[in-house]
Design a protein around this motif. Structure first.
Motif, PDB file in Angstrom:
ATOM      1  N   UNK A 117       1.176  -0.857   0.250  1.00  0.00           N
ATOM      2  CA  UNK A 117       0.173   0.025  -0.412  1.00  0.00           C
ATOM      3  C   UNK A 117       0.904   1.055  -0.088  1.00  0.00           C
ATOM      4  N   UNK A 118       0.283   2.195  -0.965  1.00  0.00           N
ATOM      5  CA  UNK A 118       1.927   3.005  -1.174  1.00  0.00           C
ATOM      6  C   UNK A 118       1.141   4.084   0.239  1.00  0.00           C
ATOM      7  N   UNK A 119       0.104   4.475   0.784  1.00  0.00           N
ATOM      8  CA  UNK A 119       0.155   5.755   1.707  1.00  0.00           C
ATOM      9  C   UNK A 119       0.539   4.824   3.103  1.00  0.00           C
ATOM     10  N   UNK A 120       0.913   3.804   2.710  1.00  0.00           N
ATOM     11  CA  UNK A 120       1.902   2.707   3.940  1.00  0.00           C
ATOM     12  C   UNK A 120       3.314   3.445   3.682  1.00  0.00           C
ATOM     13  N   UNK A 121       3.993   3.764   2.969  1.00  0.00           N
ATOM     14  CA  UNK A 121       5.539   4.018   2.494  1.00  0.00           C
ATOM     15  C   UNK A 121       5.597   5.078   3.169  1.00  0.00           C
ATOM     16  N   UNK A 122       6.546   5.747   4.135  1.00  0.00           N
ATOM     17  CA  UNK A 122       6.653   7.059   4.812  1.00  0.00           C
ATOM     18  C   UNK A 122       8.241   7.665   4.462  1.00  0.00           C
ATOM     19  N   UNK A 123       8.650   6.773   3.548  1.00  0.00           N
ATOM     20  CA  UNK A 123       9.543   7.022   3.432  1.00  0.00           C
ATOM     21  C   UNK A 123      11.045   6.394   2.214  1.00  0.00           C
ATOM     22  N   UNK A 124      11.435   7.235   0.465  1.00  0.00           N
ATOM     23  CA  UNK A 124      12.066   7.013   0.027  1.00  0.00           C
ATOM     24  C   UNK A 124      13.248   7.323  -0.234  1.00  0.00           C
ATOM     25  N   UNK A 125      14.575   6.081  -0.113  1.00  0.00           N
ATOM     26  CA  UNK A 125      15.865   6.483  -0.300  1.00  0.00           C
ATOM     27  C   UNK A 125      16.374   5.996  -1.528  1.00  0.00           C
ATOM     28  N   UNK A 126      16.997   7.390  -2.472  1.00  0.00           N
ATOM     29  CA  UNK A 126      17.013   7.429  -3.526  1.00  0.00           C
ATOM     30  C   UNK A 126      18.736   7.328  -3.347  1.00  0.00           C
ATOM     31  N   UNK A 127      19.527   6.519  -4.515  1.00  0.00           N
ATOM     32  CA  UNK A 127      21.249   5.933  -4.083  1.00  0.00           C
ATOM     33  C   UNK A 127      21.720   7.246  -4.887  1.00  0.00           C
ATOM     34  N   UNK A 128      21.312   6.973  -6.380  1.00  0.00           N
ATOM     35  CA  UNK A 128      21.379   8.261  -7.592  1.00  0.00           C
ATOM     36  C   UNK A 128      20.803   8.486  -8.395  1.00  0.00           C
ATOM     37  N   UNK A 129      20.895   9.229  -8.976  1.00  0.00           N
ATOM     38  CA  UNK A 129      19.799   9.446 -10.577  1.00  0.00           C
ATOM     39  C   UNK A 129      19.988   9.087 -11.959  1.00  0.00           C
ATOM     40  N   UNK A 130      19.774   7.837 -12.201  1.00  0.00           N
ATOM     41  CA  UNK A 130      19.276   7.293 -13.175  1.00  0.00           C
ATOM     42  C   UNK A 130      18.092   6.514 -12.900  1.00  0.00           C
ATOM     43  N   UNK A 131      17.254   6.681 -14.246  1.00  0.00           N
ATOM     44  CA  UNK A 131      16.684   6.856 -14.450  1.00  0.00           C
ATOM     45  C   UNK A 131      15.818   5.369 -13.987  1.00  0.00           C
ATOM     46  N   UNK A 132      16.711   4.259 -13.843  1.00  0.00           N
ATOM     47  CA  UNK A 132      16.360   2.799 -13.301  1.00  0.00           C
ATOM     48  C   UNK A 132      16.453   2.722 -11.830  1.00  0.00           C
ATOM     49  N   UNK A 133      16.691   4.360 -11.452  1.00  0.00           N
ATOM     50  CA  UNK A 133      16.633   3.823 -10.001  1.00  0.00           C
ATOM     51  C   UNK A 133      16.140   4.961  -8.855  1.00  0.00           C
ATOM     52  N   UNK A 134      15.711   5.841 -10.186  1.00  0.00           N
ATOM     53  CA  UNK A 134      14.281   6.879  -9.301  1.00  0.00           C
ATOM     54  C   UNK A 134      13.137   7.110 -10.094  1.00  0.00           C
ATOM     55  N   UNK A 135      13.712   6.306 -11.779  1.00  0.00           N
ATOM     56  CA  UNK A 135      11.693   7.054 -12.598  1.00  0.00           C
ATOM     57  C   UNK A 135      10.473   6.969 -12.500  1.00  0.00           C
ATOM     58  N   UNK A 136      10.846   5.994 -10.987  1.00  0.00           N
ATOM     59  CA  UNK A 136       9.295   6.079 -10.876  1.00  0.00           C
ATOM     60  C   UNK A 136       8.839   6.110  -9.545  1.00  0.00           C
ATOM     61  N   UNK A 137       9.941   7.378  -9.427  1.00  0.00           N
ATOM     62  CA  UNK A 137       8.877   8.736  -8.362  1.00  0.00           C
ATOM     63  C   UNK A 137       7.843   9.037  -8.589  1.00  0.00           C
ATOM     64  N   UNK A 138       7.782   9.487 -10.034  1.00  0.00           N
ATOM     65  CA  UNK A 138       6.935  10.245 -10.328  1.00  0.00           C
ATOM     66  C   UNK A 138       5.291  10.125 -10.116  1.00  0.00           C
TER      67      UNK A 138
END
Length: 245
Positions: free
Chosen positions: A52-73
């Motif tokens: 459940x997305x509403x259960x997620x408190x925190x997102x931690x991003x290691x670096x800015x490549x699309x295969x690591x943070x492209x799903x955040x939007x």
């Protein structure tokens, strides 16, 4: 402290080799739920795993490549549509808010997503440990594409240490990352090929006796690693795997 579960949402490389989704690990602990990375295809995996997305408190991003943070939007867009009121913390290298804002402007222009959510953006402390709710994070610069601000992460959660290399070639920094980690998640894109900014399995074997982890899990496997699967003696991640600590 209670049980902590790490769920592998996605463990593929940039090309989703072997059909594995982009990098995303869910950590469910007694007092917090977080994601490490959220790659472009990982949002689908979050739904498949029933998180459940509403259960997620925190997102931690290691670096800015699309295969690591492209799903955040996509995650933020849905939460805005759902009128989420619960705070969500996004922890990343510097410029995280600016980069995510630009992504949203490109993907969903005029949506004004960030102003509809209670978001808290934080940057890693390179000179120490970042304290967040029921979470401690130490971040270490690693060897990957410089413009992506690559970091390895060492998380203290519910009395356990979870370390993740992010994307990186060999660096002595990994010795510190792995030390006494209850779970050390290590990228291993190649088996023997030497490609700048990525690990290969033969190099990992050469340094393995210096990596004093308690449990190791290889991730980010490319086609070369998949072809040599029968020669790999360490555990490998797969989408949907649960690790209980």
């Amino acid at each position: 402290m209670g049980e902590l579960t790490v769920t592998i949402i996605g463990c593929g490389d940039a090309f989703t080799s072997g059909g594995q989704l982009h990098t995303c690990f869910s950590i469910k602990a007694p007092h917090t739920n977080l994601l490490i990375d959220c790659g472009a295809t990982a949002y689908c995996g979050i739904k498949k795993q029933g998180i459940k997305i509403d259960d997620i408190d925190t997102i931690v991003i290691s670096h800015f490549h699309g295969d690591h943070y492209g799903g955040v939007p996509f995650l933020l867009l849905e939460e805005a549509v759902r009128n989420r009121e619960k705070p969500l913390t996004i922890i990343s290298p510097p410029t995280g808010k600016e980069r995510i804002t630009r992504l949203l402007d490109q993907l969903y222009p005029g949506s004004n997503v960030l102003n509809k959510l209670n978001l808290i953006f934080k940057n890693y402390r390179i000179d120490g440990v970042l304290q967040a709710d029921h979470l401690e994070i130490a971040a270490f610069p690693v060897e990957h594409a410089v413009d992506t601000l690559p970091h390895g992460l060492r998380l203290g959660v519910a009395g356990k240490i979870i370390s993740f290399t992010g994307d990186t070639g060999w660096t002595p920094m990994l010795i510190e990352l792995a030390r006494d980690a209850d779970l050390f998640i290590c990228e291993c894109n190649y088996y023997h090929s030497e490609v700048k900014g990525h690990m290969n399995y033969e190099t990992l074997l050469a340094y393995d006796d210096q990596l004093l982890y308690k449990q190791l899990l290889l991730t980010h496997l490319g086609d070369e690693m998949i072809r040599h699967r029968d020669q790999i003696r360490h555990p490998c991640a797969h989408d949907g795997l649960n690790v209980v600590l």
